[in-house]
Motif scaffolding. Structure first.
Motif, PDB file in Angstrom:
ATOM      1  N   SER A   1      -0.682 -12.633   8.850  1.00 29.25           N
ATOM      2  CA  SER A   1      -1.628 -12.586   9.974  1.00 29.25           C
ATOM      3  C   SER A   1      -2.333 -11.236  10.055  1.00 29.25           C
ATOM      4  O   SER A   1      -2.688 -10.786  11.126  1.00 29.25           O
ATOM      5  N   GLN A   2      -2.537 -10.586   8.897  1.00 29.12           N
ATOM      6  CA  GLN A   2      -3.261  -9.321   8.871  1.00 29.12           C
ATOM      7  C   GLN A   2      -4.748  -9.555   9.049  1.00 29.12           C
ATOM      8  O   GLN A   2      -5.303 -10.443   8.426  1.00 29.12           O
ATOM      9  N   THR A   3      -5.380  -8.705   9.873  1.00 28.12           N
ATOM     10  CA  THR A   3      -6.832  -8.765   9.912  1.00 28.12           C
ATOM     11  C   THR A   3      -7.378  -7.686   8.986  1.00 28.12           C
ATOM     12  O   THR A   3      -6.634  -6.870   8.445  1.00 28.12           O
ATOM     13  N   LEU A   4      -8.718  -7.706   8.851  1.00 33.65           N
ATOM     14  CA  LEU A   4      -9.374  -6.829   7.881  1.00 33.65           C
ATOM     15  C   LEU A   4      -9.027  -5.352   8.119  1.00 33.65           C
ATOM     16  O   LEU A   4      -8.739  -4.617   7.178  1.00 33.65           O
ATOM     17  N   VAL A   5      -9.026  -4.932   9.391  1.00 35.71           N
ATOM     18  CA  VAL A   5      -8.834  -3.499   9.642  1.00 35.71           C
ATOM     19  C   VAL A   5      -7.404  -3.077   9.296  1.00 35.71           C
ATOM     20  O   VAL A   5      -7.176  -1.978   8.786  1.00 35.71           O
ATOM     21  N   VAL A   6      -6.430  -3.977   9.501  1.00 35.38           N
ATOM     22  CA  VAL A   6      -5.047  -3.653   9.153  1.00 35.38           C
ATOM     23  C   VAL A   6      -4.873  -3.624   7.636  1.00 35.38           C
ATOM     24  O   VAL A   6      -4.214  -2.734   7.086  1.00 35.38           O
ATOM     25  N   ALA A   7      -5.512  -4.574   6.953  1.00 37.91           N
ATOM     26  CA  ALA A   7      -5.462  -4.574   5.485  1.00 37.91           C
ATOM     27  C   ALA A   7      -6.108  -3.304   4.941  1.00 37.91           C
ATOM     28  O   ALA A   7      -5.613  -2.708   3.974  1.00 37.91           O
ATOM     29  N   LEU A   8      -7.197  -2.871   5.587  1.00 40.04           N
ATOM     30  CA  LEU A   8      -7.861  -1.640   5.148  1.00 40.04           C
ATOM     31  C   LEU A   8      -6.935  -0.444   5.340  1.00 40.04           C
ATOM     32  O   LEU A   8      -6.825   0.413   4.455  1.00 40.04           O
ATOM     33  N   TYR A   9      -6.254  -0.406   6.479  1.00 37.54           N
ATOM     34  CA  TYR A   9      -5.309   0.692   6.721  1.00 37.54           C
ATOM     35  C   TYR A   9      -4.235   0.709   5.633  1.00 37.54           C
ATOM     36  O   TYR A   9      -3.925   1.770   5.077  1.00 37.54           O
ATOM     37  N   ALA A  10      -3.691  -0.470   5.336  1.00 39.23           N
ATOM     38  CA  ALA A  10      -2.639  -0.541   4.316  1.00 39.23           C
ATOM     39  C   ALA A  10      -3.160  -0.014   2.982  1.00 39.23           C
ATOM     40  O   ALA A  10      -2.468   0.727   2.279  1.00 39.23           O
ATOM     41  N   ALA A  11      -4.398  -0.388   2.641  1.00 38.85           N
ATOM     42  CA  ALA A  11      -4.968   0.051   1.366  1.00 38.85           C
ATOM     43  C   ALA A  11      -5.192   1.563   1.357  1.00 38.85           C
ATOM     44  O   ALA A  11      -4.888   2.230   0.368  1.00 38.85           O
ATOM     45  N   VAL A  12      -5.716   2.113   2.466  1.00 41.16           N
ATOM     46  CA  VAL A  12      -5.984   3.555   2.504  1.00 41.16           C
ATOM     47  C   VAL A  12      -4.678   4.337   2.469  1.00 41.16           C
ATOM     48  O   VAL A  12      -4.561   5.345   1.777  1.00 41.16           O
ATOM     49  N   SER A  13      -3.666   3.863   3.198  1.00 36.30           N
ATOM     50  CA  SER A  13      -2.432   4.650   3.261  1.00 36.30           C
ATOM     51  C   SER A  13      -1.649   4.564   1.960  1.00 36.30           C
ATOM     52  O   SER A  13      -0.833   5.434   1.681  1.00 36.30           O
ATOM     53  N   ALA A  14      -1.918   3.538   1.150  1.00 33.02           N
ATOM     54  CA  ALA A  14      -1.264   3.456  -0.149  1.00 33.02           C
ATOM     55  C   ALA A  14      -2.179   3.965  -1.247  1.00 33.02           C
ATOM     56  O   ALA A  14      -2.097   3.527  -2.388  1.00 33.02           O
ATOM     57  N   ALA A  15      -3.079   4.913  -0.899  1.00 34.41           N
ATOM     58  CA  ALA A  15      -4.023   5.426  -1.892  1.00 34.41           C
ATOM     59  C   ALA A  15      -3.258   6.002  -3.076  1.00 34.41           C
ATOM     60  O   ALA A  15      -2.212   6.595  -2.916  1.00 34.41           O
ATOM     61  N   GLY A  16      -3.796   5.817  -4.253  1.00 32.67           N
ATOM     62  CA  GLY A  16      -3.080   6.253  -5.443  1.00 32.67           C
ATOM     63  C   GLY A  16      -2.498   5.058  -6.166  1.00 32.67           C
ATOM     64  O   GLY A  16      -2.441   5.021  -7.381  1.00 32.67           O
ATOM     65  N   VAL A  17      -2.078   4.049  -5.377  1.00 27.65           N
ATOM     66  CA  VAL A  17      -1.574   2.823  -5.998  1.00 27.65           C
ATOM     67  C   VAL A  17      -2.738   2.038  -6.584  1.00 27.65           C
ATOM     68  O   VAL A  17      -2.658   1.490  -7.681  1.00 27.65           O
ATOM     69  N   ARG A  18      -3.845   1.999  -5.824  1.00 25.67           N
ATOM     70  CA  ARG A  18      -5.031   1.275  -6.282  1.00 25.67           C
ATOM     71  C   ARG A  18      -6.132   2.274  -6.596  1.00 25.67           C
ATOM     72  O   ARG A  18      -6.114   3.406  -6.114  1.00 25.67           O
ATOM     73  N   ALA A  19      -7.143   1.810  -7.325  1.00 23.51           N
ATOM     74  CA  ALA A  19      -8.303   2.664  -7.577  1.00 23.51           C
ATOM     75  C   ALA A  19      -9.022   2.911  -6.261  1.00 23.51           C
ATOM     76  O   ALA A  19      -9.166   2.005  -5.433  1.00 23.51           O
ATOM     77  N   GLY A  20      -9.449   4.170  -6.084  1.00 24.42           N
ATOM     78  CA  GLY A  20     -10.159   4.523  -4.857  1.00 24.42           C
ATOM     79  C   GLY A  20     -11.402   3.676  -4.641  1.00 24.42           C
ATOM     80  O   GLY A  20     -11.730   3.304  -3.509  1.00 24.42           O
ATOM     81  N   GLN A  21     -12.094   3.355  -5.767  1.00 25.89           N
ATOM     82  CA  GLN A  21     -13.326   2.574  -5.632  1.00 25.89           C
ATOM     83  C   GLN A  21     -13.045   1.200  -5.066  1.00 25.89           C
ATOM     84  O   GLN A  21     -13.823   0.640  -4.301  1.00 25.89           O
ATOM     85  N   SER A  22     -11.884   0.647  -5.432  1.00 21.30           N
ATOM     86  CA  SER A  22     -11.545  -0.688  -4.967  1.00 21.30           C
ATOM     87  C   SER A  22     -11.263  -0.671  -3.461  1.00 21.30           C
ATOM     88  O   SER A  22     -11.675  -1.567  -2.728  1.00 21.30           O
ATOM     89  N   VAL A  23     -10.567   0.395  -3.000  1.00 14.78           N
ATOM     90  CA  VAL A  23     -10.338   0.559  -1.560  1.00 14.78           C
ATOM     91  C   VAL A  23     -11.679   0.691  -0.839  1.00 14.78           C
ATOM     92  O   VAL A  23     -11.898   0.094   0.222  1.00 14.78           O
ATOM     93  N   ASP A  24     -12.592   1.453  -1.449  1.00 15.11           N
ATOM     94  CA  ASP A  24     -13.887   1.640  -0.809  1.00 15.11           C
ATOM     95  C   ASP A  24     -14.719   0.360  -0.812  1.00 15.11           C
ATOM     96  O   ASP A  24     -15.501   0.130   0.113  1.00 15.11           O
ATOM     97  N   ALA A  25     -14.564  -0.456  -1.856  1.00 11.15           N
ATOM     98  CA  ALA A  25     -15.269  -1.741  -1.860  1.00 11.15           C
ATOM     99  C   ALA A  25     -14.816  -2.570  -0.661  1.00 11.15           C
ATOM    100  O   ALA A  25     -15.611  -3.205   0.040  1.00 11.15           O
ATOM    101  N   MET A  26     -13.504  -2.550  -0.406  1.00 11.49           N
ATOM    102  CA  MET A  26     -12.986  -3.267   0.750  1.00 11.49           C
ATOM    103  C   MET A  26     -13.517  -2.645   2.047  1.00 11.49           C
ATOM    104  O   MET A  26     -13.879  -3.358   2.985  1.00 11.49           O
ATOM    105  N   ALA A  27     -13.597  -1.300   2.077  1.00 12.99           N
ATOM    106  CA  ALA A  27     -14.126  -0.633   3.268  1.00 12.99           C
ATOM    107  C   ALA A  27     -15.567  -1.058   3.520  1.00 12.99           C
ATOM    108  O   ALA A  27     -15.977  -1.233   4.673  1.00 12.99           O
TER     109      ALA A  27
END
Lengths: 277, 289
Positions: free
Chosen positions: A221-247
């Protein structure tokens, strides 16, 4: 019209506008870096990236299951908008039209959830929702998000309702309409601009509501902003560009509704309630 | 007189009952959880009924979160209010402020999480901000603006200034422009007009703006985690509450911290409002009548 005259006064005016310009330039720069980075192949020590690509969007869509997240987001936001309208508009009508004992107390009841920050009441609220088993599901997220939005709809709607001539309702009553028919046939059509404005503002606020959703959302039941938070706080695990694409996907979702909302409301209303009639 | 009629005389009829669903909803999901949390905070996992509060105020790692949060929230709020008043007084004079207010509403709409991600890019050591500083020779090496106190501070300016500004603007535009024109006609310079006409009328509004902005800044959460040092200078009280609730699964301790958080906010707001009534006596409506 008052004109500034002395040199010191003119200098002050310039300083104020310079400050505003500095703020806006940095704000736009901040947003632009996210967009540019989401399209970049590699970007290290130069002003602009080495090359451009759109592949991060496909990557982000798969990695973060953006399809599912977007569906959840719209389900949550849709339910919050509809329910806060159904609860809030009738309550606003009663608050606008009737003087009753304890009205000040009820008003305080509606003001508190808007003034108390979500993080303060979010933790006890999440505790209760976990106890009754609602948290972790989409309904827990919807219930938590309704707490600030129902009062918001009420406070935005009261001045709109006060503008309507009470003789309209009296006329409907004379012709034999009950409260329900008076609502559906007379008030709702008259109030459509106000309801639209209030609900669009609820929509914009709910998409960006982080704390309450974060505390009550489960894995499905994650919404977009929570998924974005999870992606930003786990930076380094994913490519930064991919996190930014989601942003960027998140920005487009939010700003599209904001632009629509601003056709009906004044930007000031996003933080303050509507001006008194 | 029938019961129905006598109730109606007190304003209680079918229409008034429409307020009930919303009021019951708020009681069930706002008042009840708050009271539940309050009671729960006195039922700690171990120890007597005050054990949670005793633990909070005896462990430096916990009680320093209050001062750390205040050290961020108060300067940010003072800065945001101090910038908002002159800017709002200028913006009030322009004919079409909608473009400007629209731009400023964007960071509020995008929210703290996106602003944090943007700042990580933009203000990072290789971001455009530092690049521009080096290019213009304003600094010889990149300034560290993220993962420290300033990261959280700046993110609260970026999302907080527009909020404070738009609130201030709504108070400033509520002041009758005729009052200031009268002052100008009598020869008052702009600083004197501000000091003797506008400021007294605006004090109540500015104070409310300050309280609302402070409460927002005090509850800073995602940016303190993403942009600050969550274990060091930006370990704010909301992080302590979050850790207790969702990492240590101690709902009782988490509730106690939430109650302390609420108490500090209420204490500051009450102190400000009390100070106003002691120091300042003037129109309560800010000329907005």
């Amino acid at each position: 019209m008052i004109r500034s005259q002395t040199a010191a006064e003119r200098l002050w005016v310039w300083a104020v506008w310079l400050l505003v310009a500095f703020f806006i330039v940095n704000l736009l720069g901040l947003i632009a870096t996210v967009v540019v980075n989401s399209f970049s192949t590699r970007w290290f020590t130069t002003w602009l990236p080495v090359g451009f690509t759109t592949r991060w969007y496909a990557a982000a869509w798969d990695e973060f299951q953006l399809g599912d997240v977007l569906i959840t987001t719209f389900e949550v936001v849709g339910a919050v908008v509809v329910i806060s309208g159904l609860l809030g508009v009738p309550a606003a009508y009663a608050m606008a039209r009737r003087e009753f004992r304890g009205k000040r107390f009820v008003m305080l009841l509606f003001l508190l959830p808007m003034v108390v920050p979500p993080i303060t009441f979010g933790i006890p609220l999440a505790t209760v929702l976990y106890k009754v088993g609602a948290a972790g599901s989409i309904w827990g997220v919807i219930l938590a998000n309704l707490v600030p939005t129902v009062p918001f709809v009420i406070l935005v709607m009261i001045p709109f309702i006060q503008q309507i001539d009470p003789r309209m309702e009296a006329a409907a009553r004379v012709f034999g309409a009950g409260t329900f028919r008076m609502f559906t046939n007379v008030l709702v059509p008259l109030l459509t601009p106000g309801i639209l404005a209030a609900l669009l503002l609820v929509l914009v606020r709910t998409i960006a509501m982080f704390e309450l959703t974060f505390f009550t959302a489960g894995p499905t039941s994650q919404t977009l902003v929570v998924a974005l938070y999870a992606a930003v706080s786990a930076a380094g695990v994913r490519a930064g560009q991919s996190v930014d694409a989601m942003a960027v996907v998140y920005m487009i979702t939010t700003l599209a509704w904001l632009l629509l909302a601003l056709r009906f409301v004044n930007p000031t209303q996003i933080v303050t309630r509507a001006k008194r009639a | 007189m029938s019961l129905r009629a006598s109730l109606a005389r007190q304003g209680l009829d079918g229409v008034t009952l429409l307020v009930l669903p919303a009021a019951l909803f708020i009681v069930a999901l706002f008042i009840y959880p708050f009271l539940y949390g309050l009671v729960l905070s006195f039922e700690p996992k171990v120890g007597g009924w005050l054990a949670n509060y005793a633990k909070f105020f005896s462990e430096p790692f916990l009680y320093t979160t209050i001062s750390k949060t205040l050290l961020i929230a108060i300067p940010v709020t003072v800065l945001n209010v101090a910038l908002s008043v002159p800017v709002a007084l200028r913006v009030r004079l322009i004919a079409k402020p909608k473009l400007l207010t629209t731009i400023l509403v964007i960071p509020i709409t995008l929210g703290t999480v996106l602003v944090a991600e943007g700042m990580l890019n933009y203000m990072g050591p290789r971001g455009w901000f530092n690049r521009a500083l080096l290019e213009f020779g304003l600094s010889s090496s990149p300034i560290r603006l993220i993962h420290n106190y300033w990261g959280v501070f700046l993110s609260l300016v970026i999302t907080g200034f527009p909020f404070t500004f738009l609130l201030t603007l709504s108070y400033v535009t509520g002041v009758d422009p005729g009052l200031e024109q009268a002052g100008a006609m009598l020869g008052a310079r702009s600083w004197d007009r501000f000091r003797t006409i506008l400021l007294p009328l605006l004090v109540p509004g500015i104070l409310i703006t300050f309280c609302l902005s402070f409460v927002q800044a005090f509850s800073v959460f995602p940016s303190a985690l993403l942009l600050g040092e969550p274990a060091g200078s930006t370990r704010v009280i909301s992080i302590a509450a979050y850790t207790a609730a969702f990492e240590e699964y101690d709902a009782s301790m988490a509730s106690a911290i939430a109650m302390i958080m609420a108490a500090v906010q209420v204490a500051i707001v009450v102190a400000l409002l009390a100070a106003q009534s002691l120091v300042y006596r003037g129109p309560a409506g800010g000329g907005k009548g």
